[in-house]
Design a protein around this motif. Structure first.
Motif, PDB file in Angstrom:
ATOM      1  N   ILE A 157      -5.757  79.533 -10.286  1.00  0.00           N
ATOM      2  CA  ILE A 157      -5.186  80.643 -10.754  1.00  0.00           C
ATOM      3  C   ILE A 157      -6.222  81.602 -11.425  1.00  0.00           C
ATOM      4  CG2 ILE A 157      -3.397  81.919 -12.408  1.00  0.00           C
ATOM      5  CD1 ILE A 157      -2.328  80.027  -9.848  1.00  0.00           C
ATOM      6  N   ILE A 158      -6.543  82.835 -11.085  1.00  0.00           N
ATOM      7  CA  ILE A 158      -6.809  83.658 -11.822  1.00  0.00           C
ATOM      8  C   ILE A 158      -6.039  84.739 -12.732  1.00  0.00           C
ATOM      9  CG2 ILE A 158      -8.450  86.037 -11.989  1.00  0.00           C
ATOM     10  CD1 ILE A 158      -9.799  84.901  -9.404  1.00  0.00           C
ATOM     11  N   GLN A 159      -6.106  84.569 -13.902  1.00  0.00           N
ATOM     12  CA  GLN A 159      -5.069  85.146 -14.768  1.00  0.00           C
ATOM     13  C   GLN A 159      -5.153  86.576 -15.015  1.00  0.00           C
ATOM     14  OE1 GLN A 159      -5.063  84.391 -19.249  1.00  0.00           O
ATOM     15  NE2 GLN A 159      -2.648  83.846 -19.100  1.00  0.00           N
ATOM     16  N   ASP A 160      -3.986  87.607 -15.042  1.00  0.00           N
ATOM     17  CA  ASP A 160      -4.441  88.893 -14.917  1.00  0.00           C
ATOM     18  C   ASP A 160      -5.227  89.293 -16.032  1.00  0.00           C
ATOM     19  OD1 ASP A 160      -4.312  91.590 -14.088  1.00  0.00           O
ATOM     20  OD2 ASP A 160      -2.199  91.845 -14.931  1.00  0.00           O
ATOM     21  N   ASN A 161      -6.087  90.286 -15.937  1.00  0.00           N
ATOM     22  CA  ASN A 161      -6.883  90.822 -16.954  1.00  0.00           C
ATOM     23  C   ASN A 161      -5.920  91.708 -18.015  1.00  0.00           C
ATOM     24  OD1 ASN A 161      -7.590  92.520 -14.544  1.00  0.00           O
ATOM     25  ND2 ASN A 161      -7.243  93.772 -16.150  1.00  0.00           N
ATOM     26  N   PRO A 162      -6.740  91.523 -19.304  1.00  0.00           N
ATOM     27  CA  PRO A 162      -6.027  92.552 -20.504  1.00  0.00           C
ATOM     28  C   PRO A 162      -5.985  93.955 -19.765  1.00  0.00           C
ATOM     29  CG  PRO A 162      -7.639  91.347 -21.436  1.00  0.00           C
ATOM     30  CD  PRO A 162      -7.750  91.115 -19.743  1.00  0.00           C
ATOM     31  N   ARG A 163      -4.875  94.978 -20.188  1.00  0.00           N
ATOM     32  CA  ARG A 163      -5.031  96.230 -19.727  1.00  0.00           C
ATOM     33  C   ARG A 163      -4.775  97.118 -20.872  1.00  0.00           C
ATOM     34  NH1 ARG A 163      -0.575  97.000 -15.357  1.00  0.00           N
ATOM     35  NH2 ARG A 163      -1.387  95.065 -14.294  1.00  0.00           N
ATOM     36  N   VAL A 164      -5.074  98.283 -20.958  1.00  0.00           N
ATOM     37  CA  VAL A 164      -4.736  99.447 -21.717  1.00  0.00           C
ATOM     38  C   VAL A 164      -3.868 100.211 -21.506  1.00  0.00           C
ATOM     39  CG1 VAL A 164      -7.150  98.915 -22.797  1.00  0.00           C
ATOM     40  CG2 VAL A 164      -6.792 100.658 -21.257  1.00  0.00           C
ATOM     41  N   ASP A 165      -3.122 101.019 -22.295  1.00  0.00           N
ATOM     42  CA  ASP A 165      -2.200 102.226 -21.724  1.00  0.00           C
ATOM     43  C   ASP A 165      -2.869 103.679 -21.800  1.00  0.00           C
ATOM     44  OD1 ASP A 165      -2.526 102.526 -24.741  1.00  0.00           O
ATOM     45  OD2 ASP A 165      -0.577 102.327 -25.246  1.00  0.00           O
ATOM     46  N   TYR A 166      -4.126 103.614 -21.639  1.00  0.00           N
ATOM     47  CA  TYR A 166      -4.745 105.060 -21.593  1.00  0.00           C
ATOM     48  C   TYR A 166      -5.991 104.581 -20.497  1.00  0.00           C
ATOM     49  CZ  TYR A 166      -7.698 102.459 -24.940  1.00  0.00           C
ATOM     50  OH  TYR A 166      -8.229 101.138 -25.431  1.00  0.00           O
ATOM     51  N   ASP A 167      -6.606 105.998 -20.093  1.00  0.00           N
ATOM     52  CA  ASP A 167      -7.893 105.607 -19.225  1.00  0.00           C
ATOM     53  C   ASP A 167      -9.348 105.759 -19.927  1.00  0.00           C
ATOM     54  OD1 ASP A 167      -9.840 106.221 -17.539  1.00  0.00           O
ATOM     55  OD2 ASP A 167      -9.142 107.940 -16.618  1.00  0.00           O
ATOM     56  N   PRO A 168      -9.582 104.504 -20.063  1.00  0.00           N
ATOM     57  CA  PRO A 168     -10.852 104.416 -20.878  1.00  0.00           C
ATOM     58  C   PRO A 168     -11.902 105.473 -20.703  1.00  0.00           C
ATOM     59  CG  PRO A 168     -10.180 102.131 -19.941  1.00  0.00           C
ATOM     60  CD  PRO A 168      -9.503 103.009 -19.398  1.00  0.00           C
ATOM     61  N   SER A 169     -12.203 105.834 -19.161  1.00  0.00           N
ATOM     62  CA  SER A 169     -13.175 106.590 -19.122  1.00  0.00           C
ATOM     63  C   SER A 169     -13.003 108.071 -19.754  1.00  0.00           C
ATOM     64  CB  SER A 169     -13.374 106.813 -17.470  1.00  0.00           C
ATOM     65  OG  SER A 169     -13.997 105.692 -17.051  1.00  0.00           O
ATOM     66  N   THR A 170     -11.859 108.338 -19.752  1.00  0.00           N
ATOM     67  CA  THR A 170     -11.081 109.625 -20.499  1.00  0.00           C
ATOM     68  C   THR A 170     -11.607 109.470 -21.890  1.00  0.00           C
ATOM     69  OG1 THR A 170      -9.575 110.399 -18.691  1.00  0.00           O
ATOM     70  CG2 THR A 170      -9.483 111.322 -21.144  1.00  0.00           C
ATOM     71  N   CYS A 171     -11.183 108.487 -22.493  1.00  0.00           N
ATOM     72  CA  CYS A 171     -11.307 108.239 -23.797  1.00  0.00           C
ATOM     73  C   CYS A 171     -12.963 108.374 -24.070  1.00  0.00           C
ATOM     74  CB  CYS A 171     -10.889 106.800 -24.365  1.00  0.00           C
ATOM     75  SG  CYS A 171     -11.011 106.579 -26.185  1.00  0.00           S
ATOM     76  N   LEU A 172     -13.775 107.774 -23.300  1.00  0.00           N
ATOM     77  CA  LEU A 172     -15.275 107.556 -23.663  1.00  0.00           C
ATOM     78  C   LEU A 172     -15.924 108.975 -23.530  1.00  0.00           C
ATOM     79  CD1 LEU A 172     -15.691 104.079 -22.024  1.00  0.00           C
ATOM     80  CD2 LEU A 172     -15.965 104.603 -24.399  1.00  0.00           C
ATOM     81  N   VAL A 173     -15.392 110.036 -23.014  1.00  0.00           N
ATOM     82  CA  VAL A 173     -15.996 111.237 -22.763  1.00  0.00           C
ATOM     83  C   VAL A 173     -15.468 112.099 -23.984  1.00  0.00           C
ATOM     84  CG1 VAL A 173     -16.588 110.709 -20.506  1.00  0.00           C
ATOM     85  CG2 VAL A 173     -14.538 112.086 -21.019  1.00  0.00           C
ATOM     86  N   PRO A 201     -15.123 114.174 -27.566  1.00  0.00           N
ATOM     87  CA  PRO A 201     -16.059 114.305 -28.711  1.00  0.00           C
ATOM     88  C   PRO A 201     -16.132 113.193 -29.712  1.00  0.00           C
ATOM     89  CG  PRO A 201     -14.905 116.354 -27.744  1.00  0.00           C
ATOM     90  CD  PRO A 201     -14.068 115.218 -27.199  1.00  0.00           C
ATOM     91  N   GLY A 202     -17.221 112.570 -29.823  1.00  0.00           N
ATOM     92  CA  GLY A 202     -17.205 111.699 -30.971  1.00  0.00           C
ATOM     93  C   GLY A 202     -16.828 110.295 -30.602  1.00  0.00           C
ATOM     94  N   ALA A 203     -16.461 110.239 -29.366  1.00  0.00           N
ATOM     95  CA  ALA A 203     -15.959 108.870 -28.937  1.00  0.00           C
ATOM     96  C   ALA A 203     -17.079 107.673 -28.846  1.00  0.00           C
ATOM     97  CB  ALA A 203     -15.105 108.781 -27.821  1.00  0.00           C
ATOM     98  N   THR A 204     -16.755 106.388 -29.130  1.00  0.00           N
ATOM     99  CA  THR A 204     -17.754 105.347 -28.930  1.00  0.00           C
ATOM    100  C   THR A 204     -17.033 104.333 -28.325  1.00  0.00           C
ATOM    101  OG1 THR A 204     -17.224 104.238 -31.173  1.00  0.00           O
ATOM    102  CG2 THR A 204     -18.794 106.171 -31.071  1.00  0.00           C
ATOM    103  N   LYS A 263     -12.585  95.056 -25.363  1.00  0.00           N
ATOM    104  CA  LYS A 263     -13.802  96.075 -25.230  1.00  0.00           C
ATOM    105  C   LYS A 263     -13.609  96.552 -23.743  1.00  0.00           C
ATOM    106  CE  LYS A 263     -16.825  92.178 -23.620  1.00  0.00           C
ATOM    107  NZ  LYS A 263     -18.042  91.561 -24.194  1.00  0.00           N
ATOM    108  N   VAL A 264     -13.991  98.117 -23.702  1.00  0.00           N
ATOM    109  CA  VAL A 264     -13.911  98.842 -22.472  1.00  0.00           C
ATOM    110  C   VAL A 264     -15.434  99.161 -22.156  1.00  0.00           C
ATOM    111  CG1 VAL A 264     -11.704 100.082 -22.783  1.00  0.00           C
ATOM    112  CG2 VAL A 264     -14.042 100.861 -23.689  1.00  0.00           C
ATOM    113  N   MET A 265     -16.341  98.694 -22.841  1.00  0.00           N
ATOM    114  CA  MET A 265     -17.632  98.540 -22.332  1.00  0.00           C
ATOM    115  C   MET A 265     -18.258  97.577 -22.551  1.00  0.00           C
ATOM    116  SD  MET A 265     -18.749 101.862 -20.987  1.00  0.00           S
ATOM    117  CE  MET A 265     -20.546 101.627 -21.157  1.00  0.00           C
ATOM    118  N   ASP A 266     -18.980  96.842 -21.666  1.00  0.00           N
ATOM    119  CA  ASP A 266     -19.868  95.488 -22.091  1.00  0.00           C
ATOM    120  C   ASP A 266     -21.206  96.055 -21.828  1.00  0.00           C
ATOM    121  OD1 ASP A 266     -20.582  93.078 -22.246  1.00  0.00           O
ATOM    122  OD2 ASP A 266     -19.674  92.122 -20.442  1.00  0.00           O
TER     123      ASP A 266
END
Length: 666
Positions: free
Chosen positions: A562-578, A580-583, A630-633
Motif C-alpha cells: 500500500i502507498i498511503q495517500d499523501n497529505p493535501r492542502v486546501d489551497y494552491d501552494p504555487s499561488t500562495c508562494l508567488v 507578495p512576501g510569501a515564503t 511543507k510545500v517546498m523541499d
C-alpha cells in the motif's frame, strides 16, 4: 431583433419583431448560467449556446434576405455597423472591468494567459485560441480558470456575422448572372453548408473534439438550418393547433436536453441536433399570417418577465462567467450556493450594462447616422482594450521570470509514455516500466495518485531489477467503489477499467500488487446506479470494497503493498508562494489540517487492512510533515496542485521506494 432607424425613433422595434423569440432567449441564457453555476439537474445547460446560434441564424438571415430581395443588394457596411453598435460596447466594458479584478484575484502565474484570453476576446477570436489550446470546456478547473472562456461563442457569432452577408451577396450576384431566383440559390447554398458543416462536425467530434466544439466550420450548419427556416414562406404555416404543438414539443425536447444530456456525451456531433431542432420547432410554431394572433405557447414566451430577461440575455451572458469564476477563486469554493449567488449578482451587472451602456450606445444618433463614427469609436475602444491587455501580458511575463520555478509546476507530472507497450494480455497492451524483461513483476493500480508515482517507482524498479506494470485512471478508485466528481458525474469507463485491471492481475499472477489511490472520496461515494448514501453507508461501502479487493489480490498474487495517500492542502501552494512576501514557511500547512482531508478514509482503510497481511506500507506523512506540512523541499516544489505531488519531488523518494519494493517482493 429590431431594425434600427437613423431618426429619433431609432429605439422602436420594427413591425416584424417577435416577442416569442426574445422570450426564447430566456431558455438559452437560463440553462447556460445554471450549468456554469453548478446547479444540480442542469447537466446539459451548455446547449443554451446552440439556441443562441439558431436564433441569430434566423434573425440575421431574415434581415439580409429581406434586404437583398427588396433592393437586390446588401449594405454590408451598415450591417456590420449595426452589429458593432449592438455587441461591442458591452463586451469591451466587461473585458476591461474584469481584467483588473482578475489580476487582483488570480495568481501572477496566470496573468500572461489572462492577457492572452482578454486580447482574443476583444478581437473575437477566443474560439481559435481555446481550440488551439485544446481547452476542455467541460473540465475547466475554477482554481485555474479563464474568466473569458465563455467568449468563444461570441467569437463564433462574430465570424458568422462577417461571412454570412458575403455569402448572401455572392448568391445574389450568381443569381443575377444566371437569371434565377435569389431564393433558389440561397436554398442551395444553405443546404450545402448544412451538409458539409454537419459532416465535418460529426468527424471532428470524434477526431478533434476541441476544434469541433469551438470553431465555426462545425457550427455553421446550426446557423444555416435557421437560415433555411427564415426562407420558408408563410404559405406553409400549418394550422394553429399544429403550430402550438410544435412549440410545446420543441420546448419539451429543449428542456429535456438541458436536464438529461451530460458532459460525457460527444458534442456537438449528433447530440447538437436536439437543441437545434427543438429551437427551430419553437421558431416555426411562432410564425403567423398578417393580422393573425400567435398561438398560446408563443404568447407565453412573449409575457413581460420573459421579455425583460430576454432583453438582458446578451449582457447577462457577458457577465455571468467572470462573476462565477472570480467568486469561485476568491472564496476558494465551487459550491453551488456561492457560484449561484455570483450568477445572480451578475444579473445586476447586466441590468446596469443594458440600460447605461448597451442600449444608449446602440441607438445613439451620432453613431446610427454615421458609419465612420461607428467604426472609429469601435476601433478606439478596441485599441484601448488592447493596450490594457498588453500591460497584463507584460506583467505576467515579468511574474513568470520572477517565479520561473512555479510557472510550469502544474505540468510537473509523469509523462504518459511507458517504457514498453507491446505485451498483450487479454487483448490489452500493458504499460511496462522499470526492468521490463525482469522475471519479477509488480503491478501498480489506482487513480491519479498512483499515476503521480509512476516515474519514481519505475526508476526504483529499474534499479532493483523489477518489472513494473502500471494501471491507473484518474478519479477511479483501485478498490472499485463508485465515486462521483464534485459536480456529481461519474468517471467515464471506470467500472470497466477496474474489471480489466483485476482480470489482468488474475491472468499474469504478478509477484506483488501495489495499491495507491486518493483517500478523500468521503462525501462522494455512491451506489453503482449513482444513488446517494449517507456518510456511515459510504464508509461501510469503502471498507467492504477495500476488504474484497485485498482478498482478491491475495488470491492472485502472494504479496500486496500500500502507498498511503499523501497529505493535501486546501489551497494552491504555487499561488500562495508567488504572493507578495510569501515564503515556504508561510505557505506550509498545519499538519492536522493537511492530514484531515484523508483521515476518515485512511482510518477505514486501516480497519480493512487489519484482516489481511500487508507486505509493504509506504507513507509520506512523516517525510512531508512535522508540526507543519511543507510545500517546498529545498528548492523543489512538493505539490503541482492542492493534492497531487510533483514528479520532481517524487523522484527524490526513489531511495525510499527502492527499500519499499525490496520489502514488497520479499
Amino acid at each position: 431583433m429590431s431594425q434600427v432607424r437613423s431618426s429619433s425613433s431609432a429605439a422602436r422595434p420594427a413591425h416584424w419583431f417577435r416577442g416569442d423569440i426574445n422570450g426564447l432567449r430566456v431558455l438559452a441564457i437560463g440553462p447556460v448560467v445554471a450549468f456554469h453555476a453548478g446547479f444540480p439537474g442542469f447537466s446539459g445547460g451548455f446547449i443554451g449556446v446552440d439556441v443562441f446560434f439558431v436564433i441569430s441564424g434566423f434573425l440575421i438571415t431574415t434581415n439580409l434576405v429581406r434586404e437583398v430581395t427588396a433592393t437586390s443588394r446588401v449594405n454590408v457596411a451598415q450591417f456590420w455597423a449595426k452589429r458593432v453598435r449592438r455587441l461591442l460596447p458591452a463586451s469591451v466594458l466587461m473585458i476591461l472591468v474584469t481584467l483588473p479584478l482578475a489580476l487582483w484575484i488570480l495568481s501572477p502565474l496566470q496573468w500572461s494567459t489572462l492577457g492572452r484570453d482578454a486580447g482574443s476576446a476583444l478581437l473575437y477570436i477566443s474560439n481559435f485560441v481555446f481550440a488551439q489550446q485544446a481547452t476542455d470546456y467541460f473540465a475547466v478547473d475554477l482554481g485555474d480558470p479563464s474568466p473569458y472562456l465563455h467568449m468563444w461563442s461570441l467569437g463564433v457569432e462574430e465570424q458568422f456575422y462577417v461571412l454570412w452577408p458575403l455569402l448572401i451577396i455572392a448568391a445574389a450576384a450568381f443569381a443575377r448572372r444566371r437569371g434565377v431566383s435569389i431564393q433558389r440559390i440561397l436554398l442551395v447554398a444553405f443546404s450545402v453548408t448544412i451538409v458539409l458543416s454537419f459532416a465535418l462536425s460529426l468527424y471532428w467530434t470524434q477526431t478533434a473534439p476541441a476544434a469541433a466544439f469551438y470553431l465555426l466550420p462545425t457550427r455553421a450548419w446550426e446557423f444555416a438550418a435557421a437560415g433555411l427556416v427564415a426562407m420558408l414562406s408563410t404559405k406553409f404555416l400549418g394550422a394553429p393547433a399544429l403550430r402550438a404543438t410544435m412549440i410545446v414539443v420543441g420546448g419539451v425536447v429543449l428542456l429535456g436536453t438541458v436536464f438529461l444530456l451530460t458532459e460525457a456525451a460527444p458534442f456537438p456531433g449528433f447530440a447538437a441536433l436536439l437543441p437545434v431542432v427543438a429551437t427551430i420547432l419553437i421558431i416555426l410554431g411562432g410564425r403567423t399570417r398578417e393580422g393573425e394572433t400567435q398561438v398560446w405557447p408563443a404568447r407565453l414566451l412573449a409575457i413581460a418577465p420573459m421579455q425583460w430577461v430576454g432583453k438582458l440575455s446578451y449582457s447577462w451572458y457577458l457577465w455571468h462567467w467572470p462573476f462565477i469564476v472570480l467568486a469561485g477563486v476568491a472564496f476558494e469554493t465551487q459550491t453551488s450556493w456561492v457560484l449561484g449567488t455570483a450568477a445572480l449578482a451578475s444579473l445586476g451587472a447586466a441590468v446596469l450594462t443594458y440600460y447605461l451602456v448597451e442600449n444608449p450606445i446602440r441607438f445613439n444618433p451620432a453613431l446610427t447616422q454615421s458609419l465612420r463614427r461607428t467604426f472609429i469609436a469601435a476601433g478606439a475602444a478596441t485599441l484601448v482594450g488592447l493596450l490594457a491587455v498588453g500591460g497584463a501580458i507584460v506583467q505576467g511575463n515579468n511574474a513568470g521570470e520572477r517565479y520561473a520555478v512555479f510557472q510550469d509546476v502544474r505540468l510537473d507530472r509523469p509523462a504518459p509514455e511507458c517504457d514498453r507497450e507491446t505485451t498483450m494480455v487479454l487483448d490489452i497492451a500493458l504499460c511496462e516500466m522499470g526492468a521490463v524483461d525482469s522475471p519479477v513483476t509488480v503491478v501498480l493500480v489506482g487513480d491519479s495518485h498512483a499515476g503521480q508515482w509512476k516515474d519514481a517507482l519505475a526508476e526504483a524498479a529499474k534499479q532493483e531489477d523489477i518489472r513494473l506494470v502500471v494501471r491507473w485512471l484518474t478519479a477511479c478508485a483501485a478498490i472499485g467503489a463508485d465515486t462521483v466528481s464534485t459536480r456529481g458525474t461519474f468517471t467515464e469507463g471506470c467500472p470497466s477499467f477496474v474489471e480489466e485491471t483485476r482480470a489482468i492481475i488474475q491472468e499474469i499472477e504478478p509477484d506483488a500488487v501495489l495499491i495507491s489511490q486518493a483517500e478523500a472520496y468521503d462525501g462522494r461515494i455512491v451506489e453503482p446506479d449513482g444513488g446517494e448514501l449517507d456518510l456511515p453507508a459510504q464508509l461501510d461501502l469503502w471498507r467492504s470494497s477495500y476488504d474484497e479487493t485485498l482478498t482478491l489480490f491475495k488470491q492472485w498474487s502472494p504479496r500486496v503493498g500500500i502507498i498511503q495517500d499523501n497529505p493535501r492542502v486546501d489551497y494552491d501552494p504555487s499561488t500562495c508562494l508567488v504572493e507578495p512576501g510569501a515564503t515556504a514557511e508561510s505557505c506550509a500547512s498545519p499538519r492536522d489540517e493537511a492530514l484531515d482531508a484523508t483521515a476518515v478514509l485512511q482510518e477505514v482503510a486501516r480497519e480493512a487492512m487489519a484482516g489481511h497481511e500487508i507486505d509493504a506500507f509506504f507513507t509520506t506523512n512523516d517525510v512531508l510533515c512535522d508540526e507543519y506540512c511543507k510545500v517546498m523541499d529545498g528548492d523543489i516544489p512538493v505539490y503541482r496542485d492542492y493534492n497531487h505531488l510533483t514528479r520532481s519531488w517524487t523522484m527524490t523518494q526513489v531511495p525510499e521506494l527502492r527499500k519499499m519494493l525490496v520489502e514488497l517482493v520479499g
